[in-house]
Scaffold this motif. Structure first.
Motif, PDB file in Angstrom:
ATOM      1  N   SER A  10       0.836  -1.199   0.000  1.00 60.80           N
ATOM      2  CA  SER A  10       0.000   0.000   0.000  1.00 60.80           C
ATOM      3  C   SER A  10       0.866   1.242   0.000  1.00 60.80           C
ATOM      4  N   ALA A  11       1.944   1.202   0.806  1.00 63.43           N
ATOM      5  CA  ALA A  11       2.851   2.348   0.846  1.00 63.43           C
ATOM      6  C   ALA A  11       3.522   2.544  -0.495  1.00 63.43           C
ATOM      7  N   ASP A  51      11.021   0.670  -2.882  1.00 66.27           N
ATOM      8  CA  ASP A  51       9.642   0.467  -2.449  1.00 66.27           C
ATOM      9  C   ASP A  51       9.349  -1.015  -2.223  1.00 66.27           C
ATOM     10  N   PHE A  52      10.219  -1.893  -2.739  1.00 65.19           N
ATOM     11  CA  PHE A  52      10.036  -3.339  -2.585  1.00 65.19           C
ATOM     12  C   PHE A  52      11.012  -3.943  -1.579  1.00 65.19           C
ATOM     13  N   TYR A 220      13.641  -2.572 -14.443  1.00 62.21           N
ATOM     14  CA  TYR A 220      12.998  -3.880 -14.471  1.00 62.21           C
ATOM     15  C   TYR A 220      12.799  -4.379 -15.902  1.00 62.21           C
ATOM     16  N   SER A 221      12.844  -5.706 -16.040  1.00 58.92           N
ATOM     17  CA  SER A 221      12.688  -6.349 -17.342  1.00 58.92           C
ATOM     18  C   SER A 221      11.214  -6.443 -17.697  1.00 58.92           C
ATOM     19  N   ASN A 222      10.908  -6.239 -18.974  1.00 61.12           N
ATOM     20  CA  ASN A 222       9.532  -6.324 -19.437  1.00 61.12           C
ATOM     21  C   ASN A 222       9.136  -7.733 -19.843  1.00 61.12           C
ATOM     22  N   SER A 223      10.124  -8.571 -20.152  1.00 55.74           N
ATOM     23  CA  SER A 223       9.847  -9.938 -20.571  1.00 55.74           C
ATOM     24  C   SER A 223      11.082 -10.797 -20.338  1.00 55.74           C
ATOM     25  N   ASP A 258       3.684  -3.390 -10.964  1.00 55.50           N
ATOM     26  CA  ASP A 258       2.468  -3.046 -10.228  1.00 55.50           C
ATOM     27  C   ASP A 258       1.937  -4.189  -9.368  1.00 55.50           C
ATOM     28  N   ASN A 259       2.394  -5.411  -9.630  1.00 58.11           N
ATOM     29  CA  ASN A 259       1.912  -6.555  -8.863  1.00 58.11           C
ATOM     30  C   ASN A 259       3.018  -7.597  -8.728  1.00 58.11           C
TER      31      ASN A 259
END
Length: 290
Positions: A10-11, A51-52, A220-223, A258-259
């Motif tokens: 959430s943060a 954030d992670f 971050y990697s997209n695939s 995002d997830n």
């Protein structure tokens, strides 16, 4: 202090919603946020953290407990449960110990953090942090902790025994000549430079050359075609490339910013392991990489 999964996530969403800048949608992408305070201790004067950082599957190295020794050309940063090296930092000419040499320091060039407040204490406007609408939401905070600086002529490489799909850094005092490159099997995947990042940096500190940019960069990697096993950080010309609070996540496919998955695969687990000078976070609970 440890964040529960829902609290951290959430943060994270709140932070990202406040001020986020996205990079290219091709190959490796990046988002830049203000980051969060140290999720393990709550400290706000140690720069920004990912954030992670408090999520399972993320390993964080903050350089606060020492980092190798003078002249070291390789420093193992993390091992798996069997004691095998999985994250290693390499220095072309070895670690130095004085200003102007690649090494770990604690001075004003450390990437600045931020304090969330609607009434900043500073009278210097360059310290103010604003959201995309221009509203003041906080001020930059001096980072008194240790950080890693790379200088011209001494390239730094980070190699991984497993492929990664996420790497985060508190990239601070962003100056010309900073270059950040991702590789897989020796082939370049993507490179980012000062020009990509400084214009959208959300934090400005008046004590760093009149307000050089800072922020937390999430690459971050997209695939599966964009995962990487090596990172190279270089500095061209004068000045240094200052970073802090590195975070890693392993994966064989793209990273869903995002997830993100919270539970790592057992075969991909990395633990925070004190090596040599015990430079990793001193936590009773080991952090793991997915």
């Amino acid at each position: 202090m440890r964040y529960a999964r829902n609290t951290l996530f959430s943060a994270t969403l709140a932070t990202i919603a406040t001020i986020t800048f996205a990079g290219s949608a091709e190959a490796i992408s990046f988002k830049i946020t203000k980051g969060i305070a140290n999720p393990f201790t709550g400290a706000t004067n140690e720069g920004a953290y990912s954030d992670f950082a408090g999520m399972k599957g993320t390993t964080t190295i903050d350089f606060n407990s020492g980092f190798g020794n003078q002249g070291d050309k390789s420093v193992v940063a993390a091992k798996d449960k069997k004691g095998n090296a999985l994250v290693t930092y390499h220095f072309e000419k070895g670690l130095g110990t004085s200003s102007g040499q690649t090494g770990v320091y604690a001075d004003k060039w450390a990437p600045a953090g931020w304090e969330a407040t609607t009434t900043p204490k500073s009278n210097d406007s360059v310290n103010y942090i604003k959201d995309e609408a221009g509203k003041v939401i906080g001020e930059s905070v001096y980072n008194g902790s240790k950080y890693l600086a790379v200088f011209s002529g001494n390239m730094m490489r980070i190699t991984f025994a497993k492929t990664m799909n996420y790497f985060g850094i508190n990239w601070g005092a962003i100056s010309s000549g900073n270059t950040f490159s991702f590789f897989r099997n020796g082939q370049e995947v993507k490179t980012f430079t000062t020009a990509d990042v400084d214009p959208v940096a959300p934090i400005r500190a008046s004590w760093q050359n009149g307000g050089e940019g800072s922020g937390y960069l999430h690459f971050y990697s997209n695939s599966k075609d964009d995962i990487f096993d090596e990172i190279r950080i270089t500095q061209a010309g004068g000045g240094g490339f200052e970073t802090d609070n590195h975070s890693f996540r392993a994966g064989r496919d793209g990273f869903d910013f995002d997830n993100p998955e919270d539970v790592p695969e057992p075969a991909m687990t990395l633990g925070l392991v004190a090596v040599g000078s015990a430079f990793l976070l001193k936590q009773s609970r080991k952090k793991e990489l997915a």
